[in-house]
Design a protein around this motif. Structure first.
Motif, PDB file in Angstrom:
ATOM      1  N   ALA A 120      33.648  12.211 -17.805  1.00  0.00           N
ATOM      2  CA  ALA A 120      34.843  13.107 -17.962  1.00  0.00           C
ATOM      3  C   ALA A 120      34.915  13.290 -19.505  1.00  0.00           C
ATOM      4  N   SER A 121      34.848  12.190 -20.129  1.00  0.00           N
ATOM      5  CA  SER A 121      35.100  12.226 -21.805  1.00  0.00           C
ATOM      6  C   SER A 121      34.270  11.229 -22.258  1.00  0.00           C
ATOM      7  N   ALA A 122      33.089  11.567 -22.561  1.00  0.00           N
ATOM      8  CA  ALA A 122      32.202  10.532 -23.228  1.00  0.00           C
ATOM      9  C   ALA A 122      30.893  11.021 -23.914  1.00  0.00           C
ATOM     10  N   THR A 123      30.484  10.258 -24.918  1.00  0.00           N
ATOM     11  CA  THR A 123      29.357  10.493 -25.728  1.00  0.00           C
ATOM     12  C   THR A 123      28.097  10.330 -24.963  1.00  0.00           C
ATOM     13  N   ARG A 124      26.981  10.710 -25.304  1.00  0.00           N
ATOM     14  CA  ARG A 124      25.811  10.487 -24.669  1.00  0.00           C
ATOM     15  C   ARG A 124      25.336   8.962 -24.652  1.00  0.00           C
ATOM     16  N   GLU A 125      25.738   8.419 -25.616  1.00  0.00           N
ATOM     17  CA  GLU A 125      25.606   6.781 -25.753  1.00  0.00           C
ATOM     18  C   GLU A 125      26.309   6.112 -24.709  1.00  0.00           C
ATOM     19  N   GLN A 126      27.435   6.605 -24.601  1.00  0.00           N
ATOM     20  CA  GLN A 126      28.519   5.789 -23.554  1.00  0.00           C
ATOM     21  C   GLN A 126      28.101   6.294 -22.189  1.00  0.00           C
ATOM     22  N   GLN A 127      27.625   7.444 -21.884  1.00  0.00           N
ATOM     23  CA  GLN A 127      27.282   8.033 -20.416  1.00  0.00           C
ATOM     24  C   GLN A 127      25.939   7.030 -20.147  1.00  0.00           C
TER      25      GLN A 127
END
Length: 260
Positions: A135-142
């Motif tokens: 919903a709200s995240a960077t690629r790394e966090q994903q």
């Protein structure tokens, strides 16, 4: 990396079991928060850090997983929002039908990068089909969240509008698959097998079908054609099932779940 699971009922408990069986986390890197002493004692005995204080669990982890009934989600998030640390944490919410916009409203400005996730109960055996919405995240966090759920099965990143469909197809769908297994096993008893033998026969047959499709990449209908000889037993059985509305019933059940 530390992970906390807030709410260890059926789905939350299955998720904790998957984390324990998986290779991504040591038991000491997992915290469980639940009001039930039975639950906390169960997981505490396995080396998991346990608490009945949701706020404590929220402050402790790098990844905070909230897995409660949908109607409890707002209450639980309101109770932990003061403990969340968005600069270092990720928040994963497992609650069917809960929208990301609502979560952000309930948590407010301190909402960490947010993911909605819908696994199924096979996550306890590292065989979940999990849908994840960043919903709200960077690629790394994903990637971090995907790695967590991939360690307990398979993961599909999707958008929020398809999450209800994913829920009925895989989360509810595991119950639909079990209903087929039950029905086929009951048929096996009528055909003369003992109940336990019939169940094992059907489960192995279903497992074989899945393995065959994975190994060959065949469309299910192409695989069906391999065993349906003209005038044979298989096509007669399939046609009887279709006369009773087998395919239609499955599709209608899936649509009913998605539209509820």
């Amino acid at each position: 990396m530390k992970i906390s699971v807030i709410g260890a009922g059926a789905m939350g408990g299955a998720t904790v079991e998957g984390l324990l069986r998986g290779s991504l986390f040591d038991n000491s890197d997992i915290m469980v928060s639940d009001p039930s002493v039975v639950v906390t004692e169960k997981f505490g005995a396995k080396g998991v850090t346990v608490t009945t204080d949701n706020a404590e669990a929220a402050a402790w982890a790098d990844v905070v997983v909230v897995c409660v009934k949908p109607w409890l989600t707002e209450q639980v998030l309101a109770g932990i929002k003061g403990s969340l640390q968005p600069e270092r944490q990720l928040l994963v919410v497992i609650a069917a039908g809960v929208k990301s916009a609502d979560v952000k409203t309930w948590v407010g400005e301190k909402c960490p990068p947010l993911f909605l996730a819908i696994p199924n109960i096979a996550i306890s055996e590292l065989q979940s089909m999990t849908f994840v919405v960043p919903a709200s995240a960077t690629r790394e966090q994903q990637q971090t969240v995907t790695d967590i759920f991939n360690s307990m099965g398979r993961t599909l990143i999707t958008d929020e509008q398809h999450l209800a469909a994913g829920t009925t197809l895989a989360s509810c769908g595991i119950a639909y698959a079990m209903r087929y297994i039950r029905a086929a096993a009951e048929g096996g008893v009528e055909l003369g097998f003992k109940a336990d033998d019939a169940k094992q026969i059907v489960m192995q047959t279903v497992e074989g079908a899945v393995t065959l499709l994975e190994a060959t990449g065949l469309h299910p209908e192409a695989a069906i054609d391999m065993v349906t000889t003209p005038g044979g037993v298989t096509i007669r059985g399939l046609n009887e099932m279709e006369h009773a509305g087998f395919t239609s019933a499955v599709i209608r059940g899936l649509k009913a779940g998605a539209n509820s």
